[in-house]
Design a protein around this motif. Structure first.
Motif, short mmCIF file in Angstrom:
data_model
loop_
_atom_site.label_atom_id
_atom_site.label_comp_id
_atom_site.label_asym_id
_atom_site.label_seq_id
_atom_site.Cartn_x
_atom_site.Cartn_y
_atom_site.Cartn_z
N ASP A 131 0.84 -1.19 0.00
CA ASP A 131 0.00 0.00 0.00
C ASP A 131 0.88 1.25 0.00
O ASP A 131 2.09 1.18 0.25
CB ASP A 131 -0.91 0.02 1.23
N ALA A 132 0.25 2.38 -0.27
CA ALA A 132 0.98 3.64 -0.37
C ALA A 132 1.16 4.25 1.02
O ALA A 132 0.26 4.91 1.55
CB ALA A 132 0.24 4.62 -1.28
N TYR A 133 2.31 4.01 1.61
CA TYR A 133 2.68 4.59 2.89
C TYR A 133 4.04 5.24 2.75
O TYR A 133 4.93 4.73 2.06
CB TYR A 133 2.74 3.54 4.00
N ARG A 134 4.21 6.36 3.42
CA ARG A 134 5.51 7.03 3.51
C ARG A 134 6.06 6.79 4.90
O ARG A 134 5.44 7.13 5.90
CB ARG A 134 5.37 8.53 3.25
N THR A 135 7.24 6.20 4.98
CA THR A 135 7.81 5.80 6.26
C THR A 135 8.81 6.83 6.76
O THR A 135 9.72 7.25 6.03
CB THR A 135 8.49 4.43 6.13
N LEU A 136 8.61 7.23 8.01
CA LEU A 136 9.57 8.09 8.71
C LEU A 136 10.27 7.25 9.77
O LEU A 136 9.60 6.67 10.64
CB LEU A 136 8.86 9.27 9.38
N ARG A 137 11.58 7.18 9.70
CA ARG A 137 12.34 6.49 10.74
C ARG A 137 12.83 7.53 11.73
O ARG A 137 13.77 8.28 11.45
CB ARG A 137 13.51 5.72 10.14
N LEU A 138 12.18 7.58 12.88
CA LEU A 138 12.48 8.62 13.85
C LEU A 138 13.74 8.31 14.65
O LEU A 138 14.34 9.21 15.23
CB LEU A 138 11.30 8.81 14.80
N SER A 139 14.11 7.04 14.71
CA SER A 139 15.35 6.64 15.37
C SER A 139 15.75 5.28 14.83
O SER A 139 14.90 4.47 14.47
CB SER A 139 15.16 6.55 16.89
N ASP A 140 17.07 5.02 14.79
CA ASP A 140 17.54 3.69 14.40
C ASP A 140 18.06 2.92 15.61
O ASP A 140 18.70 1.88 15.46
CB ASP A 140 18.63 3.79 13.33
N GLN A 141 17.76 3.41 16.81
CA GLN A 141 18.20 2.74 18.03
C GLN A 141 17.03 2.04 18.71
O GLN A 141 15.86 2.38 18.50
CB GLN A 141 18.84 3.74 18.99
N PHE A 142 17.37 1.06 19.53
CA PHE A 142 16.37 0.25 20.24
C PHE A 142 16.14 0.85 21.63
O PHE A 142 16.99 0.74 22.51
CB PHE A 142 16.87 -1.19 20.34
N PHE A 143 14.99 1.47 21.79
CA PHE A 143 14.62 2.06 23.07
C PHE A 143 13.45 1.33 23.73
O PHE A 143 13.34 1.33 24.95
CB PHE A 143 14.23 3.53 22.90
N ALA A 144 12.56 0.76 22.93
CA ALA A 144 11.33 0.17 23.48
C ALA A 144 10.73 -0.76 22.45
O ALA A 144 11.06 -0.70 21.26
CB ALA A 144 10.33 1.27 23.84
N GLU A 145 9.83 -1.64 22.92
CA GLU A 145 9.12 -2.56 22.02
C GLU A 145 7.70 -2.08 21.74
O GLU A 145 6.87 -2.84 21.25
CB GLU A 145 9.08 -3.96 22.64
N GLY A 146 7.42 -0.83 22.06
CA GLY A 146 6.09 -0.29 21.80
C GLY A 146 6.13 1.20 21.58
O GLY A 146 7.13 1.87 21.89
N ALA A 147 5.07 1.73 21.02
CA ALA A 147 4.94 3.17 20.77
C ALA A 147 3.47 3.52 20.75
O ALA A 147 2.61 2.66 20.51
CB ALA A 147 5.62 3.55 19.46
N TYR A 148 3.17 4.81 20.95
CA TYR A 148 1.77 5.21 21.04
C TYR A 148 1.66 6.67 20.61
O TYR A 148 2.58 7.22 19.99
CB TYR A 148 1.26 5.01 22.48
N PHE A 149 0.55 7.30 20.95
CA PHE A 149 0.27 8.66 20.49
C PHE A 149 -0.51 9.42 21.55
O PHE A 149 -1.15 8.84 22.43
CB PHE A 149 -0.53 8.63 19.18
N GLY A 150 -0.47 10.73 21.46
CA GLY A 150 -1.22 11.62 22.34
C GLY A 150 -0.94 13.05 21.89
O GLY A 150 -0.06 13.29 21.07
N ASP A 151 -1.68 13.99 22.44
CA ASP A 151 -1.43 15.40 22.14
C ASP A 151 -0.75 16.00 23.37
O ASP A 151 -1.39 16.56 24.25
CB ASP A 151 -2.74 16.12 21.83
N PHE A 152 0.58 15.90 23.41
CA PHE A 152 1.32 16.23 24.63
C PHE A 152 1.54 17.72 24.82
O PHE A 152 1.81 18.16 25.94
CB PHE A 152 2.64 15.47 24.64
N ASN A 153 1.43 18.50 23.73
CA ASN A 153 1.56 19.95 23.86
C ASN A 153 0.25 20.69 23.63
O ASN A 153 0.23 21.91 23.57
CB ASN A 153 2.64 20.48 22.90
N ARG A 154 -0.82 19.95 23.50
CA ARG A 154 -2.18 20.48 23.35
C ARG A 154 -2.27 21.51 22.22
O ARG A 154 -2.93 22.54 22.35
CB ARG A 154 -2.68 21.09 24.66
N ASP A 155 -1.66 21.18 21.09
CA ASP A 155 -1.78 22.05 19.93
C ASP A 155 -2.81 21.54 18.93
O ASP A 155 -2.95 22.09 17.83
CB ASP A 155 -0.43 22.23 19.24
N GLY A 156 -3.53 20.46 19.32
CA GLY A 156 -4.55 19.90 18.45
C GLY A 156 -4.03 18.93 17.42
O GLY A 156 -4.81 18.39 16.63
#
Length: 416
Positions: free
Chosen positions: A42-67
């Motif tokens: 499928d048509a996805y654009r991948t962003l690799r935010l880090s190439d290091q191993f920090f965790a086995e999970g990730a999530y989302f939220g609005d941490f700066n409340r900018d919407g």
């Protein structure tokens, strides 16, 4: 390769169990695997935010409340919608991908009632879990709070069990299965655990598989695990276990999904058969006079022919239920957990680290098919995979953190 993975009725539960048990014994080496044929991408654009191993999970939220949704993985949160600006919310430590991290899953929510999203770090199984208090826009450190002293199970679930509109963490705790949540009237206090099971040594730090959903249609959320489900009683009491209904849903599950797969109005169960080997199945609920019974259907074989090019994936250690194409049906988002037990610990450890989704198709006559769509073949999942609309195009985007790094897969026109 046949691109349609068709789930058909299967009377092979005992055979699957025999296969899984046989895998625990010393087996002679089999034929070398050949690379399988991948589904269409499928048509996805991948962003690799880090190439290091920090965790086995990730999530989302609005941490700066900018919407705009942000991403959290390991010790960082990344500002959306570009995700290039990162912030440390706890001490930074990278890990050797041959081994394990201290952070198996991550969730977000307002845990103190101040209106700002905080972060929950689910630890290496059996360790303490902590939540980190958002400084509410101030240039200050995120305060660490103990959530619970021992969080077991390799795939703790995050969902509203009590019906109060706020999610609870569902996990194993030193011989019990249950859930815990923050107390907004006393947010500094450790979370209170509510057991739904009797004491049982099966419920330990490396227990595999848990999920939640209304199994019997009574409007209350039940808890499902690899060998059965716990029925949420009409008047749940803190000192009484819930009624248990035995059913071998999996040998070693990950997240277990409760959805109406075939559209008959009854909740079904979707699960990895063995999250360190192969297989994904769904269990069709069949209503009976004595309560639900179950019919097994195979989505991906627990015993694939590794000399065939037919699509197969090992280490299905993270699943999520997401409507990926906007057709109103919940699809399956999953992938390969790369190097679950290091470079030699599991079957096909170095096969492509795929992220993919299985599109649910109904034929209008009770039959269903799952059609695989490839998102990426060099990132995989960890013990968690998450999806939300990150770029405002009303399509789910995919977030993973694992031994290959931290990734965001942005949908750019996936079929609807």
């Amino acid at each position: 390769m046949n691109p349609r993975i068709i789930s058909s009725p299967l009377a092979l539960t005992l055979a699957c169990l025999a296969f899984a048990r046989a895998g625990e014994e010393k087996q002679p080496p089999g034929p070398p695997p050949v690379p399988c044929t991948m589904p269409a991408r499928d048509a996805y654009r991948t962003l690799r935010l880090s190439d290091q191993f920090f965790a086995e999970g990730a999530y989302f939220g609005d941490f700066n409340r900018d919407g705009k949704p942000d991403v959290v993985a390991g010790p960082f949160w990344f500002e959306g919608p570009g995700f290039q600006k990162k912030h440390e919310y706890r001490a930074v430590q990278a890990f050797d991908p041959v081994r394990y991290s201290d952070n198996f899953l991550t969730y977000a929510g307002d845990f103190n009632g101040d209106g700002w999203d905080d972060v929950l770090c689910v630890p290496f199984p059996g360790k303490e879990g902590f939540w980190y208090e958002n400084p509410a826009g101030k240039d200050a450190a995120w305060k660490q709070h103990l959530a619970y002293t021992m969080i077991g199970n390799e795939s703790p679930a995050w969902g509203d069990v009590t019906g109060d509109g706020r999610p609870e963490l569902i996990f194993c705790n030193q011989g019990y299965l249950g859930f815990a949540a923050p107390d907004l009237t006393n947010p500094d206090a450790p979370w209170v655990f509510r057991a739904v099971s009797k004491e049982d040594k099966r419920y330990q730090k490396f227990t595999h598989g848990v999920g939640f959903g209304d199994i019997n249609g009574d409007g209350r959320v039940d808890i499902v695990e690899a060998i059965g489900w716990w029925e949420h009683p009409a008047e749940a009491k803190a000192d009484q276990p819930w009624p248990f209904h035995a059913q071998q849903f999996a040998e070693a599950a990950a997240q277990m999904l409760v959805e109406d797969v075939d559209g008959d109005g009854l909740a079904d169960v979707i699960t990895s058969w063995h999250c360190h080997r192969y297989g994904m199945v769904w269990w069709q609920q069949v209503k009976g006079g004595q309560g639900p019974s179950w019919r097994q259907h195979v989505i991906l074989s627990p015993s694939p022919d590794v000399t065939s090019k037919e699509f197969r994936v090992s280490q299905l250690h993270a699943l999520a239920s997401v409507d990926m194409n906007g057709d109103g049906l919940k699809d399956i988002l999953t992938g390969k957990r790369f190097w679950s037990h290091g470079p030699k610990g599991d079957v096909e450890p170095d096969a492509p680290a795929v992220v993919f989704w299985l599109e649910l198709k109904r034929d209008g006559k009770g039959g269903v098919a799952f059609i695989p769509h490839l998102i990426h073949d060099d990132s995989g999942v960890g013990t968690q995979v998450a999806a939300t609309d990150l770029n405002g195009d009303e399509r789910p985007d995919v977030i993973v953190g694992n031994k290959k790094g931290i990734f965001v897969h942005l949908s750019e026109g996936a079929a609807r």
